[in-house]
Design a protein around this motif. Structure first.
Motif, PDB file in Angstrom:
ATOM      1  N   ASP A 256       0.812  -1.220   0.000  1.00  0.00           N
ATOM      2  CA  ASP A 256       0.000   0.000   0.000  1.00  0.00           C
ATOM      3  C   ASP A 256       0.844   1.269   0.000  1.00  0.00           C
ATOM      4  O   ASP A 256       0.368   2.330   0.402  1.00  0.00           O
ATOM      5  CB  ASP A 256      -0.943  -0.008   1.212  1.00  0.00           C
ATOM      6  CG  ASP A 256      -1.911  -1.172   1.159  1.00  0.00           C
ATOM      7  OD1 ASP A 256      -2.620  -1.285   0.150  1.00  0.00           O
ATOM      8  OD2 ASP A 256      -1.930  -1.979   2.107  1.00  0.00           O
ATOM      9  N   ASN A 275      -6.018   4.289  -7.132  1.00  0.00           N
ATOM     10  CA  ASN A 275      -5.266   3.578  -6.098  1.00  0.00           C
ATOM     11  C   ASN A 275      -3.910   3.164  -6.656  1.00  0.00           C
ATOM     12  O   ASN A 275      -3.674   1.987  -6.956  1.00  0.00           O
ATOM     13  CB  ASN A 275      -6.050   2.361  -5.620  1.00  0.00           C
ATOM     14  CG  ASN A 275      -5.403   1.691  -4.417  1.00  0.00           C
ATOM     15  OD1 ASN A 275      -4.459   2.227  -3.820  1.00  0.00           O
ATOM     16  ND2 ASN A 275      -5.902   0.533  -4.042  1.00  0.00           N
ATOM     17  N   GLY A 280      -3.496  -1.795  -5.455  1.00  0.00           N
ATOM     18  CA  GLY A 280      -4.465  -1.225  -6.372  1.00  0.00           C
ATOM     19  C   GLY A 280      -4.203  -1.612  -7.813  1.00  0.00           C
ATOM     20  O   GLY A 280      -5.124  -1.947  -8.566  1.00  0.00           O
TER      21      GLY A 280
END
Length: 779
Positions: A256, A275, A280
Motif C-alpha cells: 500500500d 489507487n 491497487g
C-alpha cells in the motif's frame, strides 16, 4: 516454512500456570496479587514481554486460604469462568506452600469481580525479574481481542518473538521482539536466562522437571506443571518434525505504498486508477485478465485484497541472494547504479553464488567503504524467482521481446503462489499483469479420490502409463476429465481412455483407407452432393462451432467429448456404415462415390486439426501417413475454415427424423441377429410402418434400403400391427422383420431377385454388373 507446508498432529505437552506479580494497577486491591497465565509452550516464557486480557471477559481475584490456619496463601487474577479448572491445577503447589508434609485442606474464595476493560494500565513483573536487565522491565497489560475463556486462565502471556497475535499486539503498543532464539533454534549465547543451553523445543525445555519449570518454581512463579496435555500442534509436512514460530527481520515489498513505480509510467498511471499502490494496480490487473474458470477470479481477488506486505527474503543455505549492502549506522540499503552494474556483471560471469565469494570492496568501488556496510546474505523468496519467469522466458527471448504472455496454466494452489507472485512482480515493475489469461486446474487423485502419497502406496506413475499405452492415452485421459476440479486416475480409468482412443483411431484408419488415391479431380461442390453428404457437412459445421467455443473456453473435455461423439455416433455408426457400400461397390466416377470421398477428405482435415492438440502423436502420424513424411507438421495447421453455407437447419431437421426411424429399424434387426435368424442386415427386407405424418414426410423419396443397410424396405403409412418392434421415444414407428428374397450378390452382398450369374464375375446384381462394365471400359 510456508503456511501450506504446515500440518497439524496431536501431541502431549507440558501445561503450566505461571504467576506474574502485579506491581501497579488502577484497581488497588490487585497490587501484590499474581496475574496467572497458562501455556503449553514453557520455552516461550523466557521472552515474555506483556500480558493480554479480554476487554469483555469477567475476571475475579481468587484467594487461596488454608482451612487449617486460615492464612491467605495466595491471591490470583483469573477469568471467572476458569477459576475451577485453575484451582484444580494449582492445588498441589498451594498445599505444599501451606504446610510441608501435612494434609492441608484449601479453600478457594472469589472476591471482587472486574470487567476486563478495568485492567487497562495494570503492570506486572516477570517471575525472573531478579535477574535484572530484560527481566526487570515492567510487563504491561494489553487488550487482545483474541483472548478467550475456552481454556487456560483468561490471561495470555505475550512473546512477540513466537506468536503472530503476540507480535501484532505488542507492535501496536510499541513493544518490539528481542530475537532471543537464533536460527539454529537455540537461545542466544548471551541471553540472560538459559542462554546457549540447547534447542528450545526439546524435552529439556518443555518438561515439567526441565530448567524452565525448575527456575520458575524456585522463583515462586510456577503455580502448576503437568506433562499430560493433549492438543494439536504444527509439524513440517516433509520431516514430520514439530516446528516453532520465530520472528525474524525480513525484507518486504509494501502493498500500500504510493511510491510504487513501474518501467512504463504512462501504463502505470492508466492502470492504477485512484489507487496507485501495488495492491491497487494488482486488483485492476485482475479485472483486466481472463480467469478460467471464472470463479478463480474471486479467489485471487480476495487473496490480493487481504494479503499483508510481501515478504521476499528467506534464510536458507541455497538460493539467489538479495544482493544489497546495508548501512551499519542508519539501516538504509545502498542503491547506487554503478554498484548495481558491477553486481550484475559479477552475476553474469560467476552466477548467483558469486555474491557469497565476492570481493565486496571491489563491488562497492572507491565511493563506498566496506567498513560502513554489511553485505546481506539472505536469499530471495523462491516465489519471487518464479514470479519473474515472464521476464526471461518471454521478454528475454529475442524472438519474443516485448511480447505479452497469453496463458499461464497451473494448479489451484497457485492463486497464492505463482499466479500471485507473477502478478505482483509484474504490476510493480511494469504496471500490468504478465498474462492475458490464467487457467487453473485441479489435482490428480487416486482411483478412490484420495490424495496420492508414496507412504500410502497409491501413486500412479505417468511414465509407466506412457510406456504401456503411449503418451496420447495419458493426454486423452487428462483432457477428458473435468480438470477444473480434482480428478481421479487408476488402471480402470485409464482402460476407459484406451477404449476411447481405439475408437478414435479406427475412425482415422477408415478415413485413410477410404481416401487412398483421392485427387482434386474427384472433388464435388456442395450443391452437387446428395442429401446425406450435405447433412454430414451441416454436422461438421455444428461440431466446428462447438470445438471453437470449447477451445476458447479452454474446455478440452467438452472438445474431446464433442469430437468423440461425432466420430462414434455420426460417422462410425451412421455415415461410414451407410457409405461403405457406396465406396466399395459404386463405379469410381459415380456422383455418390465422389461426394462421399469429398466429404471424407473434409473430415480428414477437420478431425486431424481438431484432435491435434489432444492426440498429438496420433494426429501427426495420421497426417504424415497421408500427406507424406516430408509434409509440414499437422501442428502448423489451424482449424479449417468451415463455409457458412454448410449450415442447413431444415435439412438437419429432416435427417434427425430419418435417423430416429433408422434407430427403430436397426433395433429390430439387432434382435434377429442375436437370435441367429440373420447374420447380416442385408439379409433383411423389413416392413416399416410409419403413422406419424412428419416422420413419413421425412423418409419419403429416400433410398431407405441404402440408409437402413438392408436389401429392401417395405414402407407403409399406417399404425404398426401388434408384435411390431417399437421404441418409446419414437412414437408412430414400428418394424416387422422380413427376409429378403432372392440370391446374394457376391460383390455387394445384397440379397436381390435380380442377382444372376455373370461369367466370369459370378452371381452379381445389376448395379455391380454395370460397375464392373464401366471399370473394364475405363481400363
Amino acid at each position: 516454512l510456508a503456511e501450506a507446508e504446515v500440518e497439524y498432529e496431536d501431541i502431549v505437552s507440558t501445561q503450566i500456570d505461571v504467576g506474574f506479580e502485579i506491581t501497579e494497577s488502577p484497581i488497588e486491591e490487585l497490587v501484590g496479587a499474581k496475574a496467572v497465565i497458562w501455556t503449553t509452550t514453557p520455552w516461550t516464557i523466557p521472552v515474555n514481554q506483556a500480558l493480554a486480557y479480554g476487554e469483555e471477559i469477567d475476571y475475579v481475584l481468587l484467594h487461596c486460604i488454608s482451612a487449617l490456619t486460615e492464612d491467605v496463601l495466595g491471591k490470583f487474577l483469573v477469568a471467572r469462568e476458569l477459576t475451577e479448572s485453575f484451582s484444580e491445577r494449582a492445588e498441589a503447589v498451594m498445599k505444599a506452600k501451606a504446610a510441608e508434609g501435612e494434609d492441608v485442606v484449601l479453600m478457594w474464595a472469589t472476591q471482587d469481580f472486574y470487567q476486563g476493560k478495568d485492567l487497562a494500565g495494570t503492570i506486572a513483573r516477570h517471575p525472573m525479574h531478579h535477574l535484572g536487565g530484560f527481566y526487570a522491565k515492567p510487563r504491561r497489560f494489553l487488550p487482545g481481542d483474541f483472548v478467550t475463556t475456552d481454556a487456560g486462565t483468561g490471561l495470555v502471556h505475550m512473546a512477540p518473538d513466537h506468536g503472530e497475535d503476540d507480535f501484532l499486539l505488542c507492535k501496536e503498543h510499541g513493544i518490539d521482539p528481542v530475537f532471543a532464539v537464533e536460527p539454529d533454534g537455540k537461545y542466544r549465547e548471551d541471553w540472560l536466562w538459559l542462554g546457549g543451553q540447547g534447542n528450545v523445543i526439546n524435552k529439556k525445555f518443555t518438561a515439567s522437571d526441565g530448567p524452565i519449570c525448575a527456575d520458575l518454581r524456585e522463583a515462586g512463579g510456577l503455580l502448576s506443571a503437568s506433562d499430560d496435555f493433549n492438543h494439536s500442534y504444527p509439524h513440517s509436512w516433509r520431516s514430520k518434525a514439530k516446528i516453532i514460530f520465530r520472528c525474524t527481520p525480513q525484507w518486504f515489498i509494501p502493498m500500500d505504498d504510493r511510491k510504487t513505480s513501474a518501467h512504463n509510467k504512462d501504463e502505470l498511471a492508466a492502470n492504477a486508477g485512484n489507487n496507485p499502490t501495488l495492491r491497487g494496480i494488482a486488483l485492476d490487473a485482475i479485472e483486466r485478465t481472463r480467469w478460467v474458470p471464472g470463479k478463480s477470479k474471486n479467489r485471487i481477488s480476495a487473496m490480493v485484497e487481504g494479503r499483508p506486505d510481501w515478504v521476499i527474503s528467506r534464510q536458507r543455505a541455497w538460493g539467489v541472494p538479495i544482493a544489497l549492502y546495508l548501512h551499519k549506522q542508519d539501516g538504509t540499503y545502498l542503491n547506487d547504479p554503478e554498484v548495481n552494474a558491477r553486481i550484475v556483471a559479477a552475476f553474469k560471469q560467476g552466477g548467483a553464488d558469486a555474491w557469497f565469494t565476492a570481493d565486496h570492496q571491489a563491488l562497492l568501488g572507491e565511493a563506498h567503504d566496506l567498513a560502513d556496510y554489511e553485505p546481506i546474505n539472505d536469499i530471495i523468496d523462491v516465489w519471487f524467482d518464479s514470479g519473474s519467469t515472464h521476464a526471461f522466458v518471454v521478454e528475454g527471448r529475442e524472438a519474443l521481446q516485448n511480447a505479452q504472455t497469453t496463458l499461464y496454466v497451473e494448479g489451484s494452489d497457485q492463486h497464492r503462489g505463482w499466479f500471485q507472485s507473477s502478478l505482483l512482480e509484474s504490476c510493480g515493475t511494469r504496471g500490468r499483469a504478465p498474462y492475458d489469461h490464467v487457467l487453473t486446474h485441479g489435482f490428480a487423485l487416486d482411483k478412490n479420490g484420495k490424495k496420492m502419497s508414496k507412504s500410502d502406496g497409491n501413486t500412479v506413475d505417468p511414465q509407466k502409463i506412457v510406456n504401456q499405452y503411449g503418451a496420447d492415452i495419458l493426454r486423452l485421459w487428462a483432457v477428458s476429465t473435468d480438470y477444473f476440479d480434482d480428478v481421479r486416475i487408476g488402471d480402470e480409468i485409464i482402460k476407459g481412455s484406451v477404449d476411447a482412443y481405439r475408437k478414435l483411431r479406427n475412425t482415422l484408419r477408415f478415413l485413410l483407407g477410404s481416401l487412398e488415391g483421392f485427387s482434386e479431380t474427384e472433388r464435388l461442390p456442395t450443391t452437387h452432393m446428395p442429401e446425406l453428404e450435405r447433412y454430414i457437412l451441416h454436422r461438421i459445421s455444428e461440431v466446428d462451432e462447438e470445438v471453437r467455443q470449447a477451445t476458447h473456453d479452454y474446455d478440452f473435455g467438452r472438445l474431446t467429448s464433442t469430437v468423440f461423439q461425432f466420430c462414434i455416433q455420426d460417422l462410425s455408426a451412421f455415415y461410414f456404415d451407410i457409405r461403405k457400400d457406396c465406396l466399395y461397390c459404386d463405379p469410381r466416377e459415380s456422383i455418390r462415390r465422389k461426394a462421399t470421398r469429398t466429404v471424407l477428405d473434409t473430415l480428414f482435415g477437420c478431425l486431424t486439426s481438431w484432435l491435434a492438440p489432444v492426440l498429438v502423436f496420433t494426429a501427426e502420424e495420421v497426417w504424415r501417413t497421408r500427406m507424406g513424411q516430408d509434409a509440414p507438421s499437422v501442428h502448423l495447421n489451424t482449424y479449417p475454415d468451415v463455409p457458412a453455407d454448410w449450415r442447413d437447419e431444415t435439412l438437419a431437421a429432416r435427417w434427425e427424423k430419418v435417423r430416429s426411424v433408422r434407430r427403430v429399424v436397426t433395433g429390430a434387426l439387432e434382435i434377429e441377429r442375436r437370435e441367429k435368424t440373420i447374420g447380416s442386415s442385408l439379409q433383411a427386407a423389413p416392413r416399416v410402418y410409419v403413422a406419424d405424418a412428419e416422420l413419413l414426410k421425412a423418409v419419403q423419396g429416400l433410398d431407405l434400403a441404402d440408409i437402413f443397410i438392408t436389401s429392401g424396405v417395405n414402407l407403409e403409412e399406417r399404425k404398426a400391427p401388434d408384435g411390431a418392434y417399437t421404441l418409446p421415444d419414437v412414437p408412430g414407428v414400428g418394424v416387422l422383420f422380413a427376409q429378403a428374397e432372392g440370391k446374394k450378390c457376391e460383390r455387394c452382398w445384397k440379397v436381390l431377385p435380380e442377382v444372376a450369374t455373370v461369367a466370369p464375375s459370378g452371381d452379381i446384381c445389376q448395379r455391380c454388373a454395370d460397375a464392373i462394365a464401366l471399370g473394364q471400359s475405363a481400363a
